[in-house]
Scaffold this motif. Sequence first.
Motif, PDB file in Angstrom:
ATOM      1  N   UNK A  97      -9.733  24.915   7.556  1.00 37.05           N
ATOM      2  CA  UNK A  97     -10.787  25.216   6.464  1.00 37.05           C
ATOM      3  C   UNK A  97     -10.686  24.675   5.151  1.00 37.05           C
ATOM      4  N   UNK A  98      -9.175  23.961   5.119  1.00 36.09           N
ATOM      5  CA  UNK A  98      -8.978  23.772   3.262  1.00 36.09           C
ATOM      6  C   UNK A  98      -9.247  22.112   3.353  1.00 36.09           C
ATOM      7  N   UNK A  99      -8.824  21.552   2.118  1.00 32.70           N
ATOM      8  CA  UNK A  99      -9.295  20.157   1.702  1.00 32.70           C
ATOM      9  C   UNK A  99      -7.963  19.651   1.159  1.00 32.70           C
ATOM     10  N   UNK A 100      -8.028  18.267   1.389  1.00 30.33           N
ATOM     11  CA  UNK A 100      -7.031  17.474   0.713  1.00 30.33           C
ATOM     12  C   UNK A 100      -7.686  16.244   0.530  1.00 30.33           C
ATOM     13  N   UNK A 101      -7.108  15.490  -0.602  1.00 28.61           N
ATOM     14  CA  UNK A 101      -7.381  14.420  -0.834  1.00 28.61           C
ATOM     15  C   UNK A 101      -6.327  13.498  -0.849  1.00 28.61           C
ATOM     16  N   UNK A 102      -6.523  12.438  -0.118  1.00 27.93           N
ATOM     17  CA  UNK A 102      -5.435  11.401   0.098  1.00 27.93           C
ATOM     18  C   UNK A 102      -5.899   9.843  -0.748  1.00 27.93           C
ATOM     19  N   UNK A 103      -4.640   9.488  -1.473  1.00 27.42           N
ATOM     20  CA  UNK A 103      -4.849   8.262  -2.114  1.00 27.42           C
ATOM     21  C   UNK A 103      -4.076   7.155  -1.464  1.00 27.42           C
ATOM     22  N   UNK A 104      -4.670   5.892  -1.706  1.00 26.81           N
ATOM     23  CA  UNK A 104      -4.024   4.629  -1.168  1.00 26.81           C
ATOM     24  C   UNK A 104      -4.128   3.645  -2.482  1.00 26.81           C
ATOM     25  N   UNK A 105      -2.913   3.486  -2.827  1.00 31.35           N
ATOM     26  CA  UNK A 105      -2.936   2.831  -3.946  1.00 31.35           C
ATOM     27  C   UNK A 105      -2.389   1.356  -3.806  1.00 31.35           C
ATOM     28  N   UNK A 106      -2.890   0.149  -4.085  1.00 30.93           N
ATOM     29  CA  UNK A 106      -2.485  -1.026  -3.907  1.00 30.93           C
ATOM     30  C   UNK A 106      -1.715  -1.619  -4.877  1.00 30.93           C
ATOM     31  N   UNK A 107      -0.741  -2.463  -4.787  1.00 31.51           N
ATOM     32  CA  UNK A 107       0.160  -3.091  -5.570  1.00 31.51           C
ATOM     33  C   UNK A 107       0.282  -4.651  -5.263  1.00 31.51           C
ATOM     34  N   UNK A 108       0.590  -5.395  -6.061  1.00 28.49           N
ATOM     35  CA  UNK A 108       0.726  -6.840  -5.696  1.00 28.49           C
ATOM     36  C   UNK A 108      -0.571  -7.679  -5.705  1.00 28.49           C
ATOM     37  N   UNK A 109      -1.453  -7.218  -5.003  1.00 31.16           N
ATOM     38  CA  UNK A 109      -2.922  -8.027  -5.078  1.00 31.16           C
ATOM     39  C   UNK A 109      -3.656  -6.822  -5.118  1.00 31.16           C
ATOM     40  N   UNK A 110      -4.962  -6.990  -5.579  1.00 38.53           N
ATOM     41  CA  UNK A 110      -5.992  -6.023  -5.830  1.00 38.53           C
ATOM     42  C   UNK A 110      -6.655  -6.005  -4.476  1.00 38.53           C
ATOM     43  N   UNK A 111      -7.301  -4.882  -3.972  1.00 37.17           N
ATOM     44  CA  UNK A 111      -8.156  -4.457  -3.116  1.00 37.17           C
ATOM     45  C   UNK A 111      -9.186  -5.620  -3.087  1.00 37.17           C
ATOM     46  N   UNK A 112      -9.821  -5.851  -4.236  1.00 39.14           N
ATOM     47  CA  UNK A 112     -10.951  -6.808  -4.192  1.00 39.14           C
ATOM     48  C   UNK A 112     -12.002  -6.253  -3.480  1.00 39.14           C
ATOM     49  N   UNK A 113     -12.411  -7.226  -2.607  1.00 36.42           N
ATOM     50  CA  UNK A 113     -13.631  -6.956  -1.896  1.00 36.42           C
ATOM     51  C   UNK A 113     -13.186  -6.565  -0.494  1.00 36.42           C
ATOM     52  N   UNK A 114     -12.025  -6.656  -0.116  1.00 36.42           N
ATOM     53  CA  UNK A 114     -11.493  -6.569   1.191  1.00 36.42           C
ATOM     54  C   UNK A 114     -11.825  -5.239   1.995  1.00 36.42           C
ATOM     55  N   UNK A 115     -11.716  -5.260   3.132  1.00 31.31           N
ATOM     56  CA  UNK A 115     -11.987  -3.778   3.850  1.00 31.31           C
ATOM     57  C   UNK A 115     -10.677  -3.190   3.844  1.00 31.31           C
ATOM     58  N   UNK A 150       0.826  -1.321  -0.062  1.00 33.02           N
ATOM     59  CA  UNK A 150      -0.028  -0.138  -0.043  1.00 33.02           C
ATOM     60  C   UNK A 150       0.907   1.398   0.054  1.00 33.02           C
ATOM     61  N   UNK A 151       0.529   2.164  -0.885  1.00 35.55           N
ATOM     62  CA  UNK A 151       1.314   3.504  -0.928  1.00 35.55           C
ATOM     63  C   UNK A 151       0.242   4.612  -0.732  1.00 35.55           C
ATOM     64  N   UNK A 152       0.284   5.368   0.197  1.00 38.42           N
ATOM     65  CA  UNK A 152      -0.290   6.674   0.225  1.00 38.42           C
ATOM     66  C   UNK A 152       0.178   7.663  -0.224  1.00 38.42           C
ATOM     67  N   UNK A 153      -0.551   8.627  -0.617  1.00 41.49           N
ATOM     68  CA  UNK A 153      -0.042  10.040  -0.956  1.00 41.49           C
ATOM     69  C   UNK A 153      -1.148  11.104  -1.115  1.00 41.49           C
ATOM     70  N   UNK A 154      -0.715  12.223  -1.111  1.00 35.40           N
ATOM     71  CA  UNK A 154      -1.620  13.274  -1.241  1.00 35.40           C
ATOM     72  C   UNK A 154      -1.518  14.119   0.179  1.00 35.40           C
ATOM     73  N   UNK A 155      -0.792  13.857   1.005  1.00 36.45           N
ATOM     74  CA  UNK A 155      -0.753  14.545   2.009  1.00 36.45           C
ATOM     75  C   UNK A 155       0.020  16.176   1.973  1.00 36.45           C
ATOM     76  N   UNK A 156       0.100  16.761   2.780  1.00 39.43           N
ATOM     77  CA  UNK A 156       0.625  18.263   2.587  1.00 39.43           C
ATOM     78  C   UNK A 156       0.273  19.083   3.677  1.00 39.43           C
ATOM     79  N   UNK A 157       0.449  20.371   3.577  1.00 40.97           N
ATOM     80  CA  UNK A 157       0.319  21.469   4.365  1.00 40.97           C
ATOM     81  C   UNK A 157      -1.020  22.245   3.757  1.00 40.97           C
ATOM     82  N   UNK A 158      -1.743  22.551   4.616  1.00 42.06           N
ATOM     83  CA  UNK A 158      -3.111  23.152   4.261  1.00 42.06           C
ATOM     84  C   UNK A 158      -3.597  24.029   5.297  1.00 42.06           C
ATOM     85  N   UNK A 159      -4.474  24.936   5.277  1.00 44.49           N
ATOM     86  CA  UNK A 159      -4.754  26.030   6.169  1.00 44.49           C
ATOM     87  C   UNK A 159      -6.221  25.357   6.894  1.00 44.49           C
TER      88      UNK A 159
END
Length: 125
Positions: free
Chosen positions: A15-33, A4-13
Amino acid sequence: QVQLVESGGGLVQTGGSLRLSCAASGRTFGSRAVGWFRQAPGKEREFVAAIRRSIYYADFVKGRFTISRDNAKNTVYLQMSSLKPEDTGVYYCAAASPGYYSRGYYDHRDEYDYWGQGTQVTVSS
């Protein structure tokens, strides 16, 4: 194995917004939690949100954060809005084993077998 690799973090004021991503490799997420947790300095890692067939949120993010998944991209997202300084921390995504069903809300760390390295989110006041 799932990497699993997370991305999208950073510095924000506040009231601001961010979108974090979690990309999977090796196996797919499938239906897992898949869950998001966060850890502030000097504090325990805490549950933020999880998605499987249903979606679960910690009370302190309800109405501000949205978890979603894109199976075609094998990615889970955490859209964060109305950010507050207390949202500051390292955000981790985690994946459970494929056949695992929680008796609760997938809000415990030990329900997850795979973890990413985390991405820093800093909300300035």
